[in-house]
Design an enzyme around this catalytic site. Sequence first.
Site, PDB file in Angstrom:
ATOM      1  N   HIS A   1       0.835  -1.207   0.000  1.00 21.97           N
ATOM      2  CA  HIS A   1       0.000   0.000   0.000  1.00 21.97           C
ATOM      3  C   HIS A   1       0.878   1.268   0.000  1.00 21.97           C
ATOM      4  O   HIS A   1       0.672   2.172  -0.824  1.00 21.97           O
ATOM      5  CB  HIS A   1      -0.915  -0.046   1.234  1.00 21.97           C
ATOM      6  N   GLU A   2       1.855   1.318   0.898  1.00 27.49           N
ATOM      7  CA  GLU A   2       2.697   2.524   0.999  1.00 27.49           C
ATOM      8  C   GLU A   2       3.576   2.700  -0.235  1.00 27.49           C
ATOM      9  O   GLU A   2       3.786   3.811  -0.701  1.00 27.49           O
ATOM     10  CB  GLU A   2       3.564   2.491   2.267  1.00 27.49           C
TER      11      GLU A   2
ATOM     12  N   HIS B   1       1.665   4.437  -2.836  1.00 28.35           N
ATOM     13  CA  HIS B   1       1.705   5.909  -2.698  1.00 28.35           C
ATOM     14  C   HIS B   1       3.024   6.462  -3.234  1.00 28.35           C
ATOM     15  O   HIS B   1       3.050   7.458  -3.970  1.00 28.35           O
ATOM     16  CB  HIS B   1       1.584   6.322  -1.228  1.00 28.35           C
TER      17      HIS B   1
HETATM   18  N1  ARG Z   1      -1.440   4.188   5.861  1.00 29.18           N
HETATM   19  C1  ARG Z   1      -2.419   3.191   6.160  1.00 29.18           C
HETATM   20  C2  ARG Z   1      -2.662   3.178   7.666  1.00 29.18           C
HETATM   21  O1  ARG Z   1      -1.739   3.478   8.419  1.00 29.18           O
HETATM   22  C3  ARG Z   1      -1.946   1.833   5.737  1.00 29.18           C
HETATM   23  C4  ARG Z   1      -3.038   0.883   5.458  1.00 29.18           C
HETATM   24  C5  ARG Z   1      -2.483  -0.431   5.060  1.00 29.18           C
HETATM   25  N2  ARG Z   1      -3.494  -1.423   4.985  1.00 29.18           N
HETATM   26  C6  ARG Z   1      -3.237  -2.725   5.180  1.00 29.18           C
HETATM   27  N3  ARG Z   1      -4.171  -3.615   5.055  1.00 29.18           N
HETATM   28  N4  ARG Z   1      -2.050  -3.128   5.512  1.00 29.18           N
HETATM   29  O2  ARG Z   1      -3.748   2.907   8.106  1.00 29.18           O
HETATM   30 ZN    ZN Z   2      -2.552   5.123   2.365  1.00 28.92          ZN
END
Ligand code: ARG
Ligand code: ZN
Length: 315
Positions: free
Chosen positions: A223-224, A227
């Site tokens: 996810h990161e 970005h």
């Molecule tokens: N930046 C998001 C948070 O801190 C990351 C989400 C990641 N999601 C996951 N399923 N790992 O919430």
């Molecule tokens: Zn995010």
Amino acid sequence: MLAACNTTEETANLTEDNARTATASRKSCPSEEIRAELLKKDAKARARFAAIEAGTEKFIQAKKLGRVLADGSVDIPVVVNVLYRTTAENVSATRIAEQIAVLNADFAGTNTDASKIPTEFSSLKAGDTKVRFHLIKTVRKATTKTSWSTNDAMKKSSTGGIDATSPASYFNIWVVGSMGGVLGYATFPESAGTAVDGVVIAAPYFGKTGATSPFNLGRTGTHEVGHYLNLRHIWGDATCGSDLVTDTPTQTGANYGKPTYPLYNTCGGVKRSVMFMNYMDYVDDAAMFMFSTGQKARIQATVASSGPRAGLRVY
Ligand code: ARG
Ligand code: ZN
Ligand code: CA
């Protein structure tokens, strides 16, 4: 090709007389002269010329260094910076390798759970985004800090962190003990090459072995890094917002946990089945397993030789 620009091969097939004429006309092949004229009078063309040559040189260097693989994939060099107070926070080399492997699978579309992508979205799946990840080095530093925030302190030795290693050409990841409820955060490409450029992940959500469920499959990293490679949250960070990707259906907001497919949202009076299994939503690690074709295009625009993260192609 201009008729006046004979190739050597063509010339060889001509009679001696004609060959003389051809040689004469080859000498007068006017492309360079025409270019010289253009560059003399047109500053914008001069700038384009310089950019093309710089980009070409960068690409050739990157190929030499093996950062552009034979299939055109960009092999991103990664530096992992670990700030630890407890031994659990001092994530092992195995766990770092797991995180890199997850990134490689997810960005190549070879993750085994890709088989769960609903038929409705199978034509939209990115498959191979053509970026790969390669660990260059791990930097470790003990700290007495119990909790970190999103103020980038971990990225500077002056504030108890670890300075990034060559952020213009290396992708830096910082692993910290805890950031409260934040699993991780990233900088977007407008930060490319700056001292704070990169991704931060809290140790419990980094890699797999010993990580904390339901965020123990390395998808916070996926996810990161999304970005970092210019992908927005799939809901566009607003009610029925836009992620600047047309093939991801507009959805009302973030999804959490493990939603059941199909999940319908209505935005602007249109009811749509939403792509909550996308890495750029907020669902559990086990519930996210795809990027879309439109997201792949943004990723590739970001690492292209003309893109904001072209620096990753050279080191
Ligand atoms: N930046 C998001 C948070 O801190 C990351 C989400 C990641 N999601 C996951 N399923 N790992 O919430
Ligand atoms: Zn995010
Ligand atoms: Ca969209």
